[in-house]
Design an enzyme around this catalytic site. Structure first.
Site, mmCIF file in Angstrom:
data_model
loop_
_atom_site.group_PDB
_atom_site.id
_atom_site.type_symbol
_atom_site.label_atom_id
_atom_site.label_comp_id
_atom_site.label_asym_id
_atom_site.label_seq_id
_atom_site.Cartn_x
_atom_site.Cartn_y
_atom_site.Cartn_z
ATOM 1 N N CYS A 112 46.773 50.068 54.212
ATOM 2 C CA CYS A 112 46.496 48.723 53.917
ATOM 3 C C CYS A 112 47.603 47.882 54.138
ATOM 4 C CB CYS A 112 45.603 48.580 52.824
ATOM 5 S SG CYS A 112 44.305 49.318 52.654
ATOM 6 N N HIS A 252 45.933 41.337 49.986
ATOM 7 C CA HIS A 252 45.199 42.141 50.579
ATOM 8 C C HIS A 252 43.890 42.214 50.056
ATOM 9 C CE1 HIS A 252 43.635 45.974 52.216
ATOM 10 N NE2 HIS A 252 43.562 46.409 50.991
ATOM 11 N N ASN A 282 36.895 45.097 53.383
ATOM 12 C CA ASN A 282 38.209 45.529 53.579
ATOM 13 C C ASN A 282 38.460 46.047 54.755
ATOM 14 O OD1 ASN A 282 40.658 46.869 53.400
ATOM 15 N ND2 ASN A 282 40.528 48.044 51.448
HETATM 16 O O1 UT7 Z 1 42.331 49.188 50.376
HETATM 17 C C1 UT7 Z 1 42.974 50.429 49.814
HETATM 18 C C2 UT7 Z 1 43.201 50.372 48.431
HETATM 19 N N1 UT7 Z 1 41.909 50.669 47.840
HETATM 20 C C3 UT7 Z 1 41.669 49.673 46.806
HETATM 21 O O2 UT7 Z 1 42.403 49.077 46.279
HETATM 22 C C4 UT7 Z 1 40.302 50.183 46.029
HETATM 23 C C5 UT7 Z 1 40.653 50.299 44.644
HETATM 24 N N2 UT7 Z 1 39.281 50.748 44.055
HETATM 25 C C6 UT7 Z 1 38.225 49.899 43.914
HETATM 26 O O3 UT7 Z 1 38.132 48.661 44.345
HETATM 27 C C7 UT7 Z 1 37.130 50.106 43.026
HETATM 28 O O4 UT7 Z 1 37.506 51.584 42.208
HETATM 29 C C8 UT7 Z 1 35.876 50.597 43.591
HETATM 30 C C9 UT7 Z 1 35.231 49.257 44.040
HETATM 31 C C10 UT7 Z 1 35.857 51.547 44.781
HETATM 32 C C11 UT7 Z 1 34.679 51.142 42.637
HETATM 33 O O5 UT7 Z 1 34.483 50.303 41.337
HETATM 34 P P1 UT7 Z 1 34.902 50.882 39.985
HETATM 35 O O6 UT7 Z 1 34.391 49.686 39.117
HETATM 36 O O7 UT7 Z 1 36.281 51.910 40.086
HETATM 37 O O8 UT7 Z 1 33.533 51.971 39.877
HETATM 38 P P2 UT7 Z 1 33.834 53.455 39.515
HETATM 39 O O9 UT7 Z 1 34.076 54.229 40.854
HETATM 40 O O10 UT7 Z 1 34.311 53.728 38.239
HETATM 41 O O11 UT7 Z 1 32.111 53.701 39.536
HETATM 42 C C12 UT7 Z 1 31.497 53.255 38.136
HETATM 43 C C13 UT7 Z 1 30.220 53.684 38.401
HETATM 44 C C14 UT7 Z 1 29.978 55.118 38.552
HETATM 45 O O12 UT7 Z 1 28.748 55.641 37.728
HETATM 46 P P3 UT7 Z 1 28.551 56.360 36.422
HETATM 47 O O13 UT7 Z 1 29.631 57.489 36.727
HETATM 48 O O14 UT7 Z 1 29.348 55.296 35.436
HETATM 49 O O15 UT7 Z 1 27.223 56.612 36.162
HETATM 50 C C15 UT7 Z 1 29.594 55.188 40.033
HETATM 51 O O16 UT7 Z 1 28.926 56.497 40.345
HETATM 52 O O17 UT7 Z 1 29.300 53.099 39.420
HETATM 53 C C16 UT7 Z 1 28.925 54.072 40.161
HETATM 54 N N3 UT7 Z 1 28.864 53.546 41.698
HETATM 55 C C17 UT7 Z 1 28.061 52.764 42.249
HETATM 56 N N4 UT7 Z 1 26.948 52.395 41.837
HETATM 57 C C18 UT7 Z 1 26.179 51.704 42.850
HETATM 58 C C19 UT7 Z 1 29.949 53.812 42.616
HETATM 59 N N5 UT7 Z 1 29.789 53.232 43.693
HETATM 60 C C20 UT7 Z 1 28.632 52.582 43.493
HETATM 61 C C21 UT7 Z 1 27.658 51.654 44.339
HETATM 62 N N6 UT7 Z 1 26.732 51.424 43.930
HETATM 63 N N7 UT7 Z 1 28.091 51.442 45.745
#
Ligand code: UT7
Length: 328
Positions: A112, A252, A282
């Site tokens: 990125c 980004h 992204n």
């Molecule tokens: O560009 C390269 C660099 N990358 C980044 O900068 C990305 C950085 N990370 C992020 O943007 C975020 O971490 C994500 C958007 C990828 C994920 O968001 P989050 O708020 O960190 O969610 P999480 O991974 O902590 O997941 C929270 C909950 C989980 O469920 P439980 O365990 O709390 O029951 C996940 O299983 O949300 C669940 N979950 C989803 N639910 C519905 C994960 N993905 C999804 C989804 N739809 N697509």
């Protein structure tokens, strides 16, 4: 002293759109979850074309805008992690497709932050005095390495590419300063396991779905917020730039929450932040140059622009540009 100025921008986004509603039918997710957690509503998917076709389209746009021949281009740096092939470099293929017969160049791999690293490299080539016209492209066909059964990653990424032309200037403008970093210990949290020389493709790697992006989102999120806000603040402080001196923040486009945190730390209001994550998701190497392309008409000569990114590697950084031209 010679500086490198951006003198034209170009871009390409595929016409096919993948919406949050489409993804609701593919994995266990909702439009509400994706929108509130990331800010993304839809992304573009490249079909029936190659990655290099996006590059060629952007290059042709740059050449046309600047009114120059492909034979005048000295060098092309193509920042990507999803080029047409493992080798040769997509820079070679794009040069061939656009008739840049006098250019040399290469691909640059920094995920990125690739476009930042490419801009730094290209600007130093110009500053050396040896090269007069350098094209820096940034883009990705992320759909080629995304697992559309994995809701953790498939909602985030999209395809697209942008680019700029760098030329020498004697004025005090162009690429002014940069802060760039790598920390390879972050590789555990964001990578593609198979396909490289450590794990060449086999039937087993395909069966185990190891040729797709692997991301531990929450960990990457924490590093991204800390590091992107820190370098953005650092480049302001060491150049005595106050919030009111900055015309645009070009962040980004990985997650709207990361963008908001960065802008907040810099004291920049949302009206001065380039934001297209809702439409493209992204695009990895594509996010920054696509913003410059889309906002080209709104930037004015002398504007202070701050670019900031964080991504796989880990890689991150920030670049200060003094915009060198008015479009109209
Ligand atoms: O560009 C390269 C660099 N990358 C980044 O900068 C990305 C950085 N990370 C992020 O943007 C975020 O971490 C994500 C958007 C990828 C994920 O968001 P989050 O708020 O960190 O969610 P999480 O991974 O902590 O997941 C929270 C909950 C989980 O469920 P439980 O365990 O709390 O029951 C996940 O299983 O949300 C669940 N979950 C989803 N639910 C519905 C994960 N993905 C999804 C989804 N739809 N697509």
């Amino acid at each position: 002293m010679i500086k490198a100025a951006i003198t034209a921008t170009g871009g390409y986004v595929p016409k096919d759109i993948l919406t949050n509603q489409d993804l609701e039918k593919m994995v266990d997710t909702t439009d509400e979850w994706i929108t509130s957690r990331t800010g993304i509503k839809e992304r573009r998917i490249l079909k029936n074309l190659e990655f290099s076709d996006m590059g060629a389209a952007a290059v042709n746009m740059i050449l046309e805008k600047r009114g120059i021949s492909p034979l005048e281009i000295d060098m092309i740096i193509c920042c990507t992690i999803t080029g047409d092939m493992i080798f040769p470099a997509s820079a070679c293929i794009i040069a061939d497709k656009t008739g840049m017969k006098n250019a040399w160049g290469y691909d640059l791999s920094a995920a990125c932050s690739g476009f930042l690293f490419g801009l730094e490299t290209g600007s130093k080539m110009i500053e050396s005095g040896k090269y007069k016209k350098v094209i820096v492209l940034g883009g990705d066909r992320m759909s080629s390495i995304i697992d559309y059964t994995d809701r953790n990653t498939c909602i985030i990424f999209g395809d697209g590419l942008g680019g700029v032309l760098l030329e020498p200037t004697e004025e005090n403008e162009g690429i002014m300063d940069s802060v760039l970093h790598v920390d390879g210990s972050g590789r555990a949290f964001l990578h593609q396991k198979a396909g490289g020389s450590s794990m060449p493709p086999t039937q087993a790697t395909i069966d185990q779905r190891l040729h797709y992006v692997y991301q531990e989102g929450q960990t990457v999120y924490k590093f991204a917020v800390t590091n992107m806000t820190e370098v953005s603040r650092q480049i302001m402080d060491r150049n005595n730039l106050k919030a009111e001196d900055i015309a645009w923040l070009v962040p980004h486009q990985a997650n709207k929450r990361i963008i908001d945190a960065t802008a907040d730390r810099m004291g920049i209001g949302p009206d001065r932040v380039m934001l297209n994550i809702m439409r493209y998701g992204n695009t990895t190497n594509g996010t920054l140059p696509l913003c410059l392309w889309e906002w080209e008409n709104q930037m004015k000569k002398g504007d202070n622009i701050i670019l900031s990114a964080f991504g796989g590697g880990f890689t991150w950084g920030s670049i200060w540009i003094k915009w060198a031209y008015d479009t109209k």
